[in-house]
Write a protein that holds these residues in place. Structure first.
Motif: not given
Ligand code: PLP
Ligand code: COI
Length: 362
Positions: A181-191, A217-231
């Protein structure tokens, strides 16, 4: 603790075997629910009481119920597997029961005793056993959940709570099955954030992930990857799964953080890998390490794991300004062999040497 005595009201409009078979032919991921549900009430004064099996259907809830305003809710996810001899089993339900307790503690909900959690699973299977499909890689997904139902608008823990268990037949979570699968890197939102609810299985974490999931989905990916919200540099997890990296030397690495859900699939897979002699590290992993590792050839496989997704290869990570990997390379060898070992245990095709399987019928 004694076993619960469930009051039993059977569904007189239960689906016919033909209707069930039609659902099994194309189950999706819980697009349909079984004929029954289980519920147990809790109140501050009466503790856990009135365990029931009743027809699956709408539940009555007051508009002022705590959950509808302040999201005091937790859930779990596990699967019932049909073995070749027809028997029905689930996988490490005690671990789900304990995680349900720690989610409850975080959300100021009462802890459901482990025995009651297990009793509720058996109670549902006692009436809905025919709903456990037998086609390869299908299962009955079990969804226990709990919420504050007391009607009041002050912000405090509810003094009346409901526990429910519902279930629905499940095929592959991703329509692509076990393909990368393709994963999208979330840069605008934290989980989740430090001190937040990331390690609890609570609805709000998933609500927080939806807008990022839409970006995926809008970028053709099936899931989203979250990064830590501090750094914004450490890898946490996907919206509904954990992540594992496989290095060229056979080492497996999974992100360590107190704001990700401690996955039972991940724990099991890493145990299997350790038993094969692989070194396993649970430690912080940066997104840069992933980029560099793929570029240098040090990271050779990446996979997502969770009850719904089982083990799914990750082909590529897409971000606003870069892409790591590609879905053309096909699934990794170790990923697929761990997937096979895990599912062989779950479906009874291989001996369960860990005492992970728990019988639900009979
Ligand atoms: N992370 C999140 C956010 C999840 O929703 C899940 C699924 O339950 C997992 C990880 C994997 O957990 P498990 O393997 O226990 O299903
Ligand atoms: C599960 O795998 O059981 C989950 O809860 C993830 C689901 C929300 C996609």
């Amino acid at each position: 603790m004694t076993a619960l005595e469930f009051n039993r009201q059977l569904n007189l409009q239960a689906k016919s075997p033909a209707e069930r078979e039609a659902i099994f032919a194309n189950p999706g991921f819980c697009n349909f629910m079984t004929d029954h549900m289980v519920d147990i009430c809790w109140s501050e004064t009466g503790g856990w009481h009135r365990p029931r099996i009743q027809p699956y259907g709408p539940i009555e809830i007051e508009p002022a119920a705590a959950v509808l305003h302040y999201g005091q809710e937790i859930f779990e996810g596990l699967k019932a597997y049909r073995h070749a001899d027809g028997s029905i089993w689930t996988f490490r339900p005690d671990a789900n029961a304990r995680r349900f307790q720690s989610s409850a503690a975080r959300m100021a909900l009462p802890e459901l005793p482990v025995e009651y959690f297990l009793d509720s699973l058996k109670a549902l299977i006692s009436v809905d056993a025919d709903w456990v499909p037998s086609a390869p890689e299908t299962s009955l997904y079990l969804r226990p959940f709990m919420f504050g139902k007391e009607a009041f608008l002050g912000v405090r823990p509810a003094k009346k709570v409901a526990y429910y268990l519902i279930a629905g037949p499940a095929g592959a979570y991703f329509t692509s099955g076990a393909a990368p699968v393709s994963i999208w890197l979330s840069e605008n939102y934290s989980r989740a954030g430090k001190g937040g609810t990331g390690a609890a299985k609570t609805g709000g974490n998933y609500a927080a992930s939806l807008v990022a999931q839409n970006e995926a989905y809008a970028n053709g990916c099936q899931q989203v990857l979250f990064l830590d919200s501090t750094t914004n540099s450490y890898i946490e997890e996907l919206g509904g799964m954990n992540v594992v990296f496989v290095y060229k030397d056979g080492t497996l690495v999974t992100p360590l953080s107190d704001s990700i859900l401690p996955g039972i699939t991940r724990d099991s897979v890493l145990t299997l890998a350790e038993e094969r002699g692989h070194t396993v590290h649970r430690r912080p992993v940066t997104i840069q390490e992933w980029r560099d590792g793929v570029e240098s050839g040090d990271i050779v496989e990446v996979f997502a794991c969770g009850t719904a997704a089982v083990i799914t290869p990750i082909g590529e990570l897409k971000a606003k300004d870069f892409t790591i990997g590609s879905t053309d390379t096909g699934p990794g060898e170790l990923t697929m062999s761990l997937r096979e070992e895990l599912t062989d245990i779950q479906y009874g095709r291989r001996p369960d040497t860990h005492g992970w399987m728990y019988r639900l019928d009979g």
